[in-house]
Design a protein around this motif. Structure first.
Motif, PDB file in Angstrom:
ATOM      1  N   ASP A  79      41.701  35.471  32.058  1.00  0.00           N
ATOM      2  CA  ASP A  79      41.448  34.205  31.376  1.00  0.00           C
ATOM      3  C   ASP A  79      41.076  33.121  32.385  1.00  0.00           C
ATOM      4  N   CYS A  80      39.788  32.995  32.627  1.00  0.00           N
ATOM      5  CA  CYS A  80      39.303  31.921  33.497  1.00  0.00           C
ATOM      6  C   CYS A  80      37.866  31.593  33.120  1.00  0.00           C
ATOM      7  N   ALA A  81      37.455  30.378  33.446  1.00  0.00           N
ATOM      8  CA  ALA A  81      36.104  29.917  33.121  1.00  0.00           C
ATOM      9  C   ALA A  81      35.070  30.594  34.015  1.00  0.00           C
ATOM     10  N   PHE A  82      35.389  30.698  35.308  1.00  0.00           N
ATOM     11  CA  PHE A  82      34.510  31.358  36.274  1.00  0.00           C
ATOM     12  C   PHE A  82      35.250  31.538  37.579  1.00  0.00           C
ATOM     13  N   ILE A  83      34.620  32.300  38.462  1.00  0.00           N
ATOM     14  CA  ILE A  83      35.171  32.610  39.781  1.00  0.00           C
ATOM     15  C   ILE A  83      34.239  32.041  40.840  1.00  0.00           C
ATOM     16  N   ILE A  84      34.816  31.441  41.876  1.00  0.00           N
ATOM     17  CA  ILE A  84      34.067  31.082  43.084  1.00  0.00           C
ATOM     18  C   ILE A  84      34.717  31.858  44.219  1.00  0.00           C
ATOM     19  N   ALA A  85      33.946  32.742  44.864  1.00  0.00           N
ATOM     20  CA  ALA A  85      34.504  33.583  45.921  1.00  0.00           C
ATOM     21  C   ALA A  85      33.644  33.515  47.177  1.00  0.00           C
ATOM     22  N   ASP A  86      34.302  33.277  48.292  1.00  0.00           N
ATOM     23  CA  ASP A  86      33.627  33.309  49.592  1.00  0.00           C
ATOM     24  C   ASP A  86      33.436  34.768  49.992  1.00  0.00           C
ATOM     25  N   GLN A  87      32.299  35.088  50.546  1.00  0.00           N
ATOM     26  CA  GLN A  87      32.020  36.468  50.947  1.00  0.00           C
ATOM     27  C   GLN A  87      32.893  36.904  52.122  1.00  0.00           C
ATOM     28  N   GLY A  88      33.011  36.080  53.148  1.00  0.00           N
ATOM     29  CA  GLY A  88      33.727  36.453  54.362  1.00  0.00           C
ATOM     30  C   GLY A  88      35.211  36.204  54.251  1.00  0.00           C
ATOM     31  N   MET A  89      35.935  37.193  53.751  1.00  0.00           N
ATOM     32  CA  MET A  89      37.364  37.031  53.520  1.00  0.00           C
ATOM     33  C   MET A  89      38.177  37.861  54.507  1.00  0.00           C
ATOM     34  N   PRO A  90      39.355  37.361  54.884  1.00  0.00           N
ATOM     35  CA  PRO A  90      40.233  38.144  55.752  1.00  0.00           C
ATOM     36  C   PRO A  90      40.916  39.265  54.964  1.00  0.00           C
ATOM     37  N   ARG A  91      41.544  40.159  55.666  1.00  0.00           N
ATOM     38  CA  ARG A  91      42.332  41.238  55.081  1.00  0.00           C
ATOM     39  C   ARG A  91      41.525  42.216  54.250  1.00  0.00           C
ATOM     40  N   GLY A  92      40.313  42.509  54.674  1.00  0.00           N
ATOM     41  CA  GLY A  92      39.584  43.634  54.098  1.00  0.00           C
ATOM     42  C   GLY A  92      38.635  43.380  52.959  1.00  0.00           C
ATOM     43  N   MET A  93      39.093  42.875  51.802  1.00  0.00           N
ATOM     44  CA  MET A  93      38.230  42.769  50.636  1.00  0.00           C
ATOM     45  C   MET A  93      37.340  41.534  50.723  1.00  0.00           C
ATOM     46  N   GLN A  94      36.039  41.758  50.642  1.00  0.00           N
ATOM     47  CA  GLN A  94      35.065  40.673  50.671  1.00  0.00           C
ATOM     48  C   GLN A  94      34.918  40.055  49.281  1.00  0.00           C
ATOM     49  N   GLY A  95      34.329  38.868  49.231  1.00  0.00           N
ATOM     50  CA  GLY A  95      34.131  38.181  47.961  1.00  0.00           C
ATOM     51  C   GLY A  95      33.330  38.993  46.967  1.00  0.00           C
ATOM     52  N   SER A  96      32.273  39.659  47.425  1.00  0.00           N
ATOM     53  CA  SER A  96      31.446  40.466  46.522  1.00  0.00           C
ATOM     54  C   SER A  96      32.242  41.642  45.959  1.00  0.00           C
ATOM     55  N   GLU A  97      33.115  42.229  46.755  1.00  0.00           N
ATOM     56  CA  GLU A  97      33.957  43.329  46.271  1.00  0.00           C
ATOM     57  C   GLU A  97      34.923  42.820  45.198  1.00  0.00           C
ATOM     58  N   PHE A  98      35.497  41.646  45.427  1.00  0.00           N
ATOM     59  CA  PHE A  98      36.399  41.062  44.436  1.00  0.00           C
ATOM     60  C   PHE A  98      35.666  40.835  43.119  1.00  0.00           C
ATOM     61  N   ILE A  99      34.480  40.257  43.196  1.00  0.00           N
ATOM     62  CA  ILE A  99      33.706  39.981  41.976  1.00  0.00           C
ATOM     63  C   ILE A  99      33.389  41.277  41.244  1.00  0.00           C
ATOM     64  N   ARG A 100      32.974  42.304  41.968  1.00  0.00           N
ATOM     65  CA  ARG A 100      32.684  43.597  41.328  1.00  0.00           C
ATOM     66  C   ARG A 100      33.920  44.147  40.613  1.00  0.00           C
ATOM     67  N   MET A 101      35.067  44.087  41.267  1.00  0.00           N
ATOM     68  CA  MET A 101      36.300  44.586  40.652  1.00  0.00           C
ATOM     69  C   MET A 101      36.663  43.772  39.411  1.00  0.00           C
ATOM     70  N   ALA A 102      36.534  42.458  39.506  1.00  0.00           N
ATOM     71  CA  ALA A 102      36.846  41.600  38.361  1.00  0.00           C
ATOM     72  C   ALA A 102      35.908  41.892  37.194  1.00  0.00           C
ATOM     73  N   LYS A 103      34.622  42.081  37.483  1.00  0.00           N
ATOM     74  CA  LYS A 103      33.638  42.322  36.423  1.00  0.00           C
ATOM     75  C   LYS A 103      33.781  43.710  35.803  1.00  0.00           C
ATOM     76  N   GLU A 104      34.367  44.656  36.528  1.00  0.00           N
ATOM     77  CA  GLU A 104      34.614  45.966  35.923  1.00  0.00           C
ATOM     78  C   GLU A 104      35.587  45.835  34.757  1.00  0.00           C
ATOM     79  N   ARG A 105      36.588  45.008  34.916  1.00  0.00           N
ATOM     80  CA  ARG A 105      37.607  44.846  33.873  1.00  0.00           C
ATOM     81  C   ARG A 105      37.272  43.722  32.905  1.00  0.00           C
ATOM     82  N   TRP A 106      36.680  42.637  33.413  1.00  0.00           N
ATOM     83  CA  TRP A 106      36.331  41.480  32.595  1.00  0.00           C
ATOM     84  C   TRP A 106      34.867  41.131  32.851  1.00  0.00           C
ATOM     85  N   PRO A 107      33.935  41.864  32.268  1.00  0.00           N
ATOM     86  CA  PRO A 107      32.504  41.688  32.583  1.00  0.00           C
ATOM     87  C   PRO A 107      31.922  40.326  32.209  1.00  0.00           C
TER      88      PRO A 107
END
Length: 135
Positions: free
Chosen positions: A58-86
């Protein structure tokens, strides 16, 4: 033709922000508040994904930076989120060059540094993009 913009934007006014730079997180939170949104901001994508699952997408939108610490990049996060909530609109940001093939489908890329006007226009574009019926 008259457009009722209130019907075009999502009911939820809550935004998820993933940005590892504390000053940028603060500026985004303040800017989003000025635009009428509330936000939950995170320094890494793992924390944000846990939260997104908690609020069941439940959110209006996501803003994610690509260069993230601890492994997962912003684009990976967005892909995972869109798999469950397209239907969650998303904006990917970076201060470095990002190959367009890395940007997830139906995600708008915003290169840093950007102005407040560019951010607002990008938010409008991503929300309008998601509200246009696709066939």
């Amino acid at each position: 033709m008259s457009t009722n913009w209130d019907e075009q934007y999502p009911v939820s006014k809550h935004v998820i922000v993933i940005e590892h730079e504390p000053v940028m997180r603060m500026l985004l939170r303040e800017t989003l508040e000025d635009l009428g949104y509330t936000s939950a901001s995170f320094e890494d994508a793992v924390q944000a994904l846990t939260y997104l699952r908690y609020v069941e997408g439940d959110c209006a939108f996501i803003i994610a930076d690509q260069g993230m610490p601890r492994g997962m990049q912003g684009s990976e996060f967005i892909r995972m989120a869109k798999e469950r909530w397209p239907s969650i609109p998303s904006i990917l940001t970076s201060g470095f060059f990002v190959d367009e093939q890395v940007v997830p489908p139906s995600t708008v890329y915003l290169h840093k540094p950007y102005t407040l006007n560019q951010l607002e226009a990008t938010i409008d574009a991503v929300l309008l993009q998601e509200s246009v019926p696709t066939e």
